[in-house]
Scaffold this active site. Structure first.
Site, PDB file in Angstrom:
ATOM      1  N   ARG A  48      75.553  58.437  50.872  1.00  0.00           N
ATOM      2  CA  ARG A  48      74.935  57.139  51.172  1.00  0.00           C
ATOM      3  C   ARG A  48      73.580  56.985  50.516  1.00  0.00           C
ATOM      4  NH1 ARG A  48      71.554  56.359  55.108  1.00  0.00           N
ATOM      5  NH2 ARG A  48      72.334  58.085  56.382  1.00  0.00           N
ATOM      6  N   TYR A 101      65.801  30.381  48.871  1.00  0.00           N
ATOM      7  CA  TYR A 101      67.249  30.528  48.983  1.00  0.00           C
ATOM      8  C   TYR A 101      67.656  30.386  50.448  1.00  0.00           C
ATOM      9  CZ  TYR A 101      71.672  33.238  48.711  1.00  0.00           C
ATOM     10  OH  TYR A 101      72.973  33.685  48.798  1.00  0.00           O
ATOM     11  N   ASP A 173      61.130  36.757  44.992  1.00  0.00           N
ATOM     12  CA  ASP A 173      62.525  36.774  44.564  1.00  0.00           C
ATOM     13  C   ASP A 173      62.539  36.426  43.085  1.00  0.00           C
ATOM     14  OD1 ASP A 173      65.194  36.273  43.940  1.00  0.00           O
ATOM     15  OD2 ASP A 173      65.645  35.408  45.892  1.00  0.00           O
ATOM     16  N   LYS A 198      73.721  38.701  40.061  1.00  0.00           N
ATOM     17  CA  LYS A 198      73.621  37.600  39.112  1.00  0.00           C
ATOM     18  C   LYS A 198      73.561  38.128  37.676  1.00  0.00           C
ATOM     19  CE  LYS A 198      73.387  34.701  42.622  1.00  0.00           C
ATOM     20  NZ  LYS A 198      73.358  35.551  43.811  1.00  0.00           N
TER      21      LYS A 198
END
Length: 384
Positions: A48, A101, A173, A198
């Site tokens: 992890r 966003y 961001d 993206k």
């Protein structure tokens, strides 16, 4: 210093055994150790925490953003939430832009109050006026530039000058700027966040997020919170994001050129009231964009003039290359109506527009084909 596209390609780390161009993808939860000392030794001790491909993706993100530390997340929203939560605690106050966003704004207004953190929205063009909104318990300011859906550019240096003087953390961001066209850390921002889903991945086939910083003390906070929340990125998604980064500069240049050509074309259409693209000279934020950014991409907004009844449905149905779908940054062109997504405050931008808002992502298809597709849509919108 080498150019960004060179640094993105040459981030291979020292590996044991055979050296390959690309890192191995270790699909492993359990890491085996030969001694008790190594079992409880330095990370990673469990899958992890990330393995080889994760370390190389972190190195590439550091090179891209000019950071000294990167923490990976499952997606962009998780990265934004992680960055924000690392900067505030019970009793604190956070400022975030009205153009953030939607899911990030939802986290700020739904989850943070449950954690004892108060939030206030601000005009994304407020600049140095942010000083008037700072309270005694304001600990962080979240920025998104350009703003989501409406593409306002923040005067980041003016805001950072104020926050540095008052010991307030700033978070940006930076998904639109993608690290190549915008460098928030170089402007003094403490944490830069990207949705690797993206342009970093670039092929609409992977999820990922990342938080980058060079601010002393923030790495430890991000590490601790990420471990407490159990955040991890799958090795396959990490590999796809890393692979996408190697060609980011080439792809982004193509998106930028095609996006600007279509934005200029749309700006001359009678059906269009306004094109929301900071790289256009007509944008009210063009000077700030020129100062703080080195380029653009294929994502921008379009405000239409009033549309005849049923016209929007006909417009969207008539196009075959511009598909409707969430996300962006892939090789394909997308277009979505955005009115249902807008969560702006009363009396803000949403009350001033002429007609419906669209978000356009220009992919890597031939520009002439995309323009023909839009022309067919406009023709159908008019009912002809």
């Amino acid at each position: 210093m080498k150019q960004p596209e060179t640094r993105l390609i040459h981030t291979r780390m020292e590996r044991l055994g055979r050296v390959t161009v690309n890192p191995p993808v270790e699909r492993a939860s359990t890491v085996l150790f030969s001694t008790e000392e190594s079992l409880y030794g330095p990370k990673p001790t469990y899958g992890r925490m990330g393995l080889t491909v994760h370390r190389e993706l972190e190195a590439a993100m550091n090179a891209l953003e000019g950071a000294t530390y990167t923490r990976l997340a499952t997606n962009g929203l998780q990265a934004c939430s992680l960055a924000i939560a690392a900067c505030v605690r019970n009793g604190d106050h956070l400022l975030f832009p009205d153009s953030a966003y939607g899911p990030t704004a939802r986290f700020c207004e739904r989850r943070l109050p449950a954690m004892g953190v108060k939030t206030t929205r601000f005009d994304p063009r407020i600049g140095a006026g942010i000083a008037d909104l700072i309270q005694d318990n304001t600990k962080a300011i979240f920025l998104e530039s350009p703003g989501s859906l409406t593409f306002e550019i923040s005067d980041t240096p003016a805001i950072v000058e104020i926050t540095k003087a008052r010991g307030i953390r700033t978070i940006m961001d930076n998904t639109w700027g993608a690290g190549l066209h915008h460098q928030p850390l170089a402007l003094g921002v403490d944490l830069s966040v990207q949705a690797l889903t993206k342009y970093a991945a670039g092929h609409s086939d992977a999820f990922g997020g990342a938080v980058m910083t060079s601010t002393p003390g923030m790495a430890g906070r991000l590490d601790a919170l990420s471990e407490d929340w159990g955040i991890s990125l799958s090795p396959d998604d990490a590999y796809l994001c890393l692979r996408g980064l190697r060609t980011l500069k080439t792809r982004l240049k193509a998106h930028e050129a095609a996006g600007l050509e279509i934005a200029h074309w749309l700006d001359g259409r009678p059906e269009v009231s306004e094109v929301l693209h900071p790289a256009l000279p007509s944008s009210p934020d063009h000077a700030l964009w020129q100062r703080d950014f080195s380029g653009a991409n294929g994502l921008f907004g379009v405000v239409l003039n009033p549309v005849p009844e049923g016209g929007m449905e006909r417009f969207l149905d008539a196009m075959h290359l511009f598909a409707m779908g969430f996300s962006w940054g892939g090789f394909e062109s997308l277009i979505i109506p955005c009115d249902e997504q807008l969560t702006r405050t009363k009396g803000s931008w949403t009350d001033e527009r002429a007609g419906p808002l669209l978000r356009v992502h220009v992919g890597l298809e031939a520009v002439s084909d995309l323009i023909a597709d839009l022309e067919a849509g406009f023709k159908a919108m008019a009912g002809s």
